[in-house]
Design a protein around this motif. Structure first.
Motif, PDB file in Angstrom:
ATOM      1  N   LEU A 101     -24.951  -0.054 -25.410  1.00 14.90           N
ATOM      2  CA  LEU A 101     -25.947  -1.099 -25.588  1.00 14.90           C
ATOM      3  C   LEU A 101     -26.281  -1.740 -24.243  1.00 14.90           C
ATOM      4  O   LEU A 101     -27.451  -2.043 -23.957  1.00 14.90           O
ATOM      5  N   PHE A 102     -25.272  -1.924 -23.399  1.00 18.12           N
ATOM      6  CA  PHE A 102     -25.508  -2.476 -22.071  1.00 18.12           C
ATOM      7  C   PHE A 102     -26.296  -1.501 -21.198  1.00 18.12           C
ATOM      8  O   PHE A 102     -27.289  -1.865 -20.569  1.00 18.12           O
ATOM      9  N   GLU A 103     -25.845  -0.245 -21.156  1.00 21.97           N
ATOM     10  CA  GLU A 103     -26.462   0.715 -20.249  1.00 21.97           C
ATOM     11  C   GLU A 103     -27.899   1.053 -20.630  1.00 21.97           C
ATOM     12  O   GLU A 103     -28.765   1.186 -19.757  1.00 21.97           O
ATOM     13  N   GLU A 104     -28.169   1.195 -21.913  1.00 26.89           N
ATOM     14  CA  GLU A 104     -29.493   1.642 -22.331  1.00 26.89           C
ATOM     15  C   GLU A 104     -30.476   0.498 -22.571  1.00 26.89           C
ATOM     16  O   GLU A 104     -31.687   0.709 -22.514  1.00 26.89           O
ATOM     17  N   ALA A 105     -29.974  -0.708 -22.838  1.00 27.96           N
ATOM     18  CA  ALA A 105     -30.889  -1.809 -23.168  1.00 27.96           C
ATOM     19  C   ALA A 105     -30.594  -3.088 -22.401  1.00 27.96           C
ATOM     20  O   ALA A 105     -31.287  -4.083 -22.591  1.00 27.96           O
TER      21      ALA A 105
END
Length: 212
Positions: A101-105
């Motif tokens: 969730l952090f890396e993609e958004a």
């Protein structure tokens, strides 16, 4: 049959020979010779996979965070939900989901629940996938993750849940994690509610993990 008996159970048929004709960086192909109920032997080829996690992230306006990226095997740019591999054996799936969730958004969530577990294509791969429901969203701190590969052209959107249900039933959306997650959340909301979903650290027999 009593509804209490409707559940998947572990079972393993006899295998007299197995080989791995291909092993890539992440996945491979395995060939097993399996004894059938009539005592014949059948060859079963399938993809081996470490497992995956995905995140259905929903904001306070009941909009779902979705991403679009190119998927070469199907030659399409698909709308999906944040997802990724369980790169480390025994990795805690919640930690992996939070990372994705952090890396993609560049997003974080204060509340997490297990939404649904499934096998992506059990006739052809042993991939198991756990979808988390993430709510109480906010922007993550720190620098954004440096994208690479397909993620360089990643698009994001927030779409109302009811619109996603309509689009997937119309055949406009095809990613299995997105479809499964959206329909599971819709079912939860019209049933016992998200409060009845399993805790984020619930056991996952398909991919046992280290608690904590």
């Amino acid at each position: 049959m009593d509804v209490q008996q409707i559940r998947d159970v572990a079972e393993e048929w006899e295998v007299r020979a197995t080989e791995t004709p291909f092993q890539g960086r992440v996945t491979g192909v395995r060939t097993d010779e399996v004894r059938m109920p009539d005592d014949s032997w059948a060859r079963r080829d399938y993809q081996t996979h470490p497992g995956s996690v995905a995140v259905l992230a929903v904001d306070d306006r009941q909009r779902v965070l979705i991403l679009r990226q190119y998927r070469h095997p199907v030659r399409q740019r698909l709308w999906e939900i944040p997802a990724g591999l369980l790169d480390v054996p025994g990795e805690n799936p919640l930690h992996a989901a939070q990372r994705e969730l952090f890396e993609e958004a560049h997003c974080k969530a204060a509340e997490w629940k297990v939404l649904v577990d499934f096998y992506t294509s059990p006739g052809g791969t042993d991939e198991a996938l756990r979808i988390f429901l993430a709510t109480d969203l906010s922007e993550a701190e720190g620098d954004r993750y440096e994208a690479h590969g397909e993620e360089l052209q990643l698009e994001t959107a927030r779409v109302p849940l009811e619109d996603l249900v309509r689009l997937l039933l119309a055949g406009e959306l095809h990613n299995p994690a997105l479809i499964t997650g959206v329909l599971a959340l819709q079912a939860a909301l019209t049933g016992a509610g998200v409060e009845a979903l399993r805790p984020a650290d619930s056991p996952w027999p398909a991919r046992p993990f280290v608690q904590g």
